[in-house]
Design a protein around this motif. Structure first.
Motif, PDB file in Angstrom:
ATOM      1  N   LEU A   1       0.778  -1.207   0.061  1.00 22.88           N
ATOM      2  CA  LEU A   1       0.094   0.054  -0.058  1.00 22.88           C
ATOM      3  C   LEU A   1       0.801   1.205  -0.109  1.00 22.88           C
ATOM      4  CD1 LEU A   1      -2.564  -1.252   2.679  1.00 22.88           C
ATOM      5  CD2 LEU A   1      -3.051  -0.981   0.230  1.00 22.88           C
TER       6      LEU A   1
ATOM      7  N   SER B   1     -16.189  -0.076   3.797  1.00 20.04           N
ATOM      8  CA  SER B   1     -15.407  -0.505   2.602  1.00 20.04           C
ATOM      9  C   SER B   1     -14.084  -0.078   2.723  1.00 20.04           C
ATOM     10  CB  SER B   1     -16.349  -0.509   1.522  1.00 20.04           C
ATOM     11  OG  SER B   1     -16.381   1.445   1.387  1.00 20.04           O
ATOM     12  N   TRP B   2     -13.866   1.045   2.951  1.00 17.99           N
ATOM     13  CA  TRP B   2     -12.358   1.599   2.960  1.00 17.99           C
ATOM     14  C   TRP B   2     -11.503   0.689   3.989  1.00 17.99           C
ATOM     15  CZ3 TRP B   2      -9.024   3.699   6.220  1.00 17.99           C
ATOM     16  CH2 TRP B   2      -7.712   4.418   5.891  1.00 17.99           C
TER      17      TRP B   2
ATOM     18  N   SER C   1     -10.777  -2.391   2.605  1.00 22.60           N
ATOM     19  CA  SER C   1      -9.980  -2.624   1.404  1.00 22.60           C
ATOM     20  C   SER C   1      -8.381  -2.499   1.776  1.00 22.60           C
ATOM     21  CB  SER C   1     -10.303  -1.398   0.443  1.00 22.60           C
ATOM     22  OG  SER C   1      -9.996  -0.051   0.928  1.00 22.60           O
ATOM     23  N   ILE C   2      -8.210  -1.878   3.156  1.00 19.39           N
ATOM     24  CA  ILE C   2      -6.930  -1.789   3.220  1.00 19.39           C
ATOM     25  C   ILE C   2      -6.368  -3.040   3.768  1.00 19.39           C
ATOM     26  CG2 ILE C   2      -5.367  -0.633   5.165  1.00 19.39           C
ATOM     27  CD1 ILE C   2      -6.305   1.285   3.043  1.00 19.39           C
TER      28      ILE C   2
ATOM     29  N   ASP D   1      -6.894  -4.544  -4.994  1.00 17.82           N
ATOM     30  CA  ASP D   1      -5.756  -3.789  -5.248  1.00 17.82           C
ATOM     31  C   ASP D   1      -5.507  -3.450  -6.730  1.00 17.82           C
ATOM     32  OD1 ASP D   1      -5.250  -3.797  -2.833  1.00 17.82           O
ATOM     33  OD2 ASP D   1      -3.512  -5.167  -2.780  1.00 17.82           O
TER      34      ASP D   1
ATOM     35  N   SER E   1      -8.317  -0.947  -7.765  1.00 19.64           N
ATOM     36  CA  SER E   1      -8.467   0.413  -7.305  1.00 19.64           C
ATOM     37  C   SER E   1      -6.909   0.551  -6.345  1.00 19.64           C
ATOM     38  CB  SER E   1      -9.517   0.341  -6.182  1.00 19.64           C
ATOM     39  OG  SER E   1      -9.373   1.660  -5.540  1.00 19.64           O
TER      40      SER E   1
ATOM     41  N   LYS F   1      -5.062   3.728  -2.397  1.00 20.00           N
ATOM     42  CA  LYS F   1      -6.024   3.814  -1.344  1.00 20.00           C
ATOM     43  C   LYS F   1      -5.718   5.064  -0.413  1.00 20.00           C
ATOM     44  CE  LYS F   1      -6.400  -1.425  -1.766  1.00 20.00           C
ATOM     45  NZ  LYS F   1      -7.860  -1.109  -2.671  1.00 20.00           N
TER      46      LYS F   1
END
Length: 358
Positions: free
Chosen positions: A65, A86-87, A90-91, A97, A100, A103
């Protein structure tokens, strides 16, 4: 009274709670929620508590990341005030990945200690979840845990590296295709984790090196005949060789996916479909190359009365671990079976990056 759970039992409760999405509390002063099982309601409750919650991820995931891992083995990502479920997920989860990739930029904490965050990640790993946790420091952890009826565990317990004692539960005769003189032994660890098995062929002499294999469970290869790995052929090849020689011990260790669990192994397979090799996939998920603990195999061998082995393996790390645990490896017996067009690249990666002798 002796009815209260000890530290081992409390840690087992904590793992179960995290798998169900229930927060736990670390005695050192932190509320912990596993990201994988987090829901929107508990995220909102966490944000209402105030303070400065952070998202603890491993250095491997942070590298993916482009986040600074000031703590060496992990990074504490500062949670934005408007962070959504969702954020946050997603991490932790690399599933999107490539779709998107941006991040961040992510801001990571560098002040203060990270032992509580390290313990939180360790508990997520032990629960076979993605190694990512929301952590909020608490001024009175005990009162908070009591008020909300949450499991309270010491951080040092989660970080302990001692092997949980293994207890023999039962053994019984089990005639097999490779040998009618088969016997299955069941071993159960004190910490409530998965049981492990030993398949004994014939009546091996405890005074001489026994033909042995440490085989990690592989549902897809052992049971389904997956062509993505060589596990099934290795399992059957090892048992076949023991049957031919008339004696041997195969240790079937429940450490699926190199110790990350079947769900995470399937996540790694999904990443491999995107073009990453097996090691890269583990790293993107936040795991080490190999999370297995081969001390379990050495302990079972000792409990069965063996002190030396002829080890069926292509992995020098297994040989080194047996030797370090007091099991003499008098011979490494190669086990080169199962290569096909689907797993050729996988085996090449094991040789190039994990040192397997193929």
């Amino acid at each position: 009274m002796g009815f209260s759970p000890d530290i081992t039992e409390r840690l087992a409760r904590a793992r179960a709670d995290l798998r169900m999405g229930v927060p736990i509390v670390l005695e050192g002063g932190a509320l912990v929620l596993a990201v994988e099982t987090l829901d929107a309601a508990r995220l909102a409750d966490l944000q209402l508590l105030g303070g400065a919650p952070v998202l603890a991820i491993t250095a491997w995931r942070a590298q993916t990341l482009k986040a600074r891992a000031y703590d060496g083995d992990l990074a504490r990502v500062v949670l934005p005030g408007d962070a959504t479920l969702s954020w946050v997920q997603s991490i932790a989860d690399p599933a999107d990945d490539l779709r998107s990739p941006m991040k961040g930029p992510l801001r990571t904490a560098r002040e203060g200690g990270a032992d509580l965050h390290r313990a939180a990640i360790a508990l997520c790993k032990a629960a076979r979840l993605l190694p990512a946790a929301l952590v909020l420091e608490l001024s009175d952890a005990t009162s908070f845990a009591n008020e909300h009826n949450l499991t309270l565990v010491p951080a040092e317990g989660a970080l302990a590296t001692e092997l949980s004692p293994l207890n023999p539960i039962i053994s019984a005769r089990l005639p097999l295709d490779v040998s009618e003189a088969g016997r299955l032994h069941i071993f159960r660890p004190d910490d409530g984790a998965e049981e492990h098995y030993a398949v004994e062929i014939g009546q091996p002499d405890r005074a001489t090196p026994v033909l042995s294999r440490l085989h990690s469970a592989c549902f897809t290869g052992d049971l389904l005949g997956s062509l993505k790995c060589d596990c099934g052929p290795q399992l059957r090849g090892a048992l076949g060789q023991m049957g031919t020689e008339g004696a041997g011990v195969l240790l079937y260790l429940n450490q699926e996916g190199r110790g990350i669990g079947l769900a995470n192994k399937m996540r790694a397979y999904s990443l491999q479909d995107q073009g990453f090799d097996t090691v890269e996939a583990n790293h993107r998920l936040g795991f080490e190359d190999d999370e297995r603990d081969f001390r379990i195999g050495a302990e079972i061998l000792k409990r069965m009365g063996f002190s030396s082995v002829r080890l069926l393996t292509n992995n020098p790390a297994k040989v080194a671990r047996m030797e370090s645990c007091g099991i003499s490896v008098t011979e490494r017996v190669p086990l080169k079976v199962g290569e096909n067009r689907h797993n050729h690249a996988y085996l090449a990666t094991k040789a190039a990056k994990s040192g397997h002798l193929l």
